[in-house]
Structures are given as C-alpha cells and as structure tokens.
Design a protein around this motif. Structure first.
Motif, PDB file in Angstrom:
ATOM      1  N   ARG A   1       0.834  -1.207   0.000  1.00 64.78           N
ATOM      2  CA  ARG A   1       0.000   0.000   0.000  1.00 64.78           C
ATOM      3  C   ARG A   1       0.865   1.251   0.000  1.00 64.78           C
TER       4      ARG A   1
ATOM      5  N   ARG B   1      -8.744  -4.139   1.476  1.00 62.85           N
ATOM      6  CA  ARG B   1      -9.629  -3.106   0.923  1.00 62.85           C
ATOM      7  C   ARG B   1      -8.979  -1.728   0.985  1.00 62.85           C
TER       8      ARG B   1
ATOM      9  N   HIS C   1      -5.224  -5.257  -6.284  1.00 62.71           N
ATOM     10  CA  HIS C   1      -5.844  -6.345  -7.036  1.00 62.71           C
ATOM     11  C   HIS C   1      -5.188  -7.616  -6.512  1.00 62.71           C
TER      12      HIS C   1
ATOM     13  N   ALA D   1      -9.375  -0.990  -8.397  1.00 62.65           N
ATOM     14  CA  ALA D   1      -8.986  -1.720  -7.182  1.00 62.65           C
ATOM     15  C   ALA D   1      -9.755  -1.135  -6.012  1.00 62.65           C
ATOM     16  N   PRO D   2     -10.037  -1.883  -4.991  1.00 64.20           N
ATOM     17  CA  PRO D   2      -9.595  -3.257  -4.777  1.00 64.20           C
ATOM     18  C   PRO D   2     -10.493  -4.256  -5.505  1.00 64.20           C
TER      19      PRO D   2
END
Length: 139
Positions: A53, A79, A84, A120-121
């Motif tokens: 992230r 999330r 992905h 995404a997610p």
C-alpha cells in the motif's frame, strides 16, 4: 506493474512469471525477495499488505491461500490498500509445479486485463483450467 507472490506460493512461479513479463516492463517477485518488509519472508500478511500500500509502484498479489479473505483484519487491510489480488484455486495444491508455472504465464494477459479494466480493490480466483475465465471473489 509489480506482482508479489506470497509465502503460500513457490518462488519458482515468481521467477517464471518474471521471465515472461519483464519483457514488457513488468516484474514479479516472491515475498522472500521483497526488500523493506519488517520480518522479510516471515512478515505477517498485514505487514506485506501495508508495505505494498505504501509503495509508489503499482502492485498486485498472487496467493495460494484463500483464507486471507476470511480474516476480518486482513480483508480490511486489503480493501484499504486498494490492491488487485489473485487467489490460486484449490486444485493448484495437487498440480505439478511446471503446470502451475505454465498456467500462470498462460493467464497473465487475462490478469493484466482485469487490473486495467476494474478499479482496485478487486479479488479474483485463478482457475486451473487454461480455458476457464478468472472468477471474481467477494471480499
């Protein structure tokens, strides 16, 4: 695009996919080779999710363990990380390594297409059959 293979996958799958996708500017790494993880290859799922992230590069991940979707804390981290994710179908556990590697290379265009078309997610299962489409998972 960078691809992380977690500890529930064989390092050779990351190497094989990397050899194929590096020609088009992408890269694949097994978790054991990712720099900056707090405990290296032994980092908890939440640690590597947070590492991806925070990374300025675009990452996706491939896991052999669908239980990552059952843990509430890991689901929330996935999330919020906006990743992905791709989970190998259970049939991969009984499939010879060379066939798994070949299937991952075979499925790469479809994996890449999903990451380009969907925001995404997102989470998908990679089926064992080469002519079977990726299956979207709810998480």
């Amino acid at each position: 695009m960078r691809v992380l293979f977690d500890n529930c996958t064989a390092p050779v799958w990351a190497s094989t996919l990397h050899g194929f996708i590096s020609l088009s500017g992408h890269a694949a790494s097994h978790i054991k080779d990712v720099k900056g993880l707090p405990k290296g290859r032994h980092s908890a799922d939440i640690d590597w999710i947070n590492h991806l992230r925070k990374s300025p590069e675009g990452w996706i991940f491939i896991s052999g363990d669908g239980r990552i979707l059952k843990n509430a804390a890991e689901r929330a981290a996935l999330r919020s990380a906006g990743l992905h994710g791709f989970i190998l179908a259970p049939a991969y556990q009984k499939t010879p390594m060379h066939q798994v590697a070949a299937t991952l290379v075979w499925k790469w265009p479809e994996i890449l297409q999903v990451t380009e078309l969907l925001a995404a997610p997102s989470m998908h299962e990679i089926p064992i059959g080469k002519n079977t489409k990726l299956r979207q998972l709810l998480f």
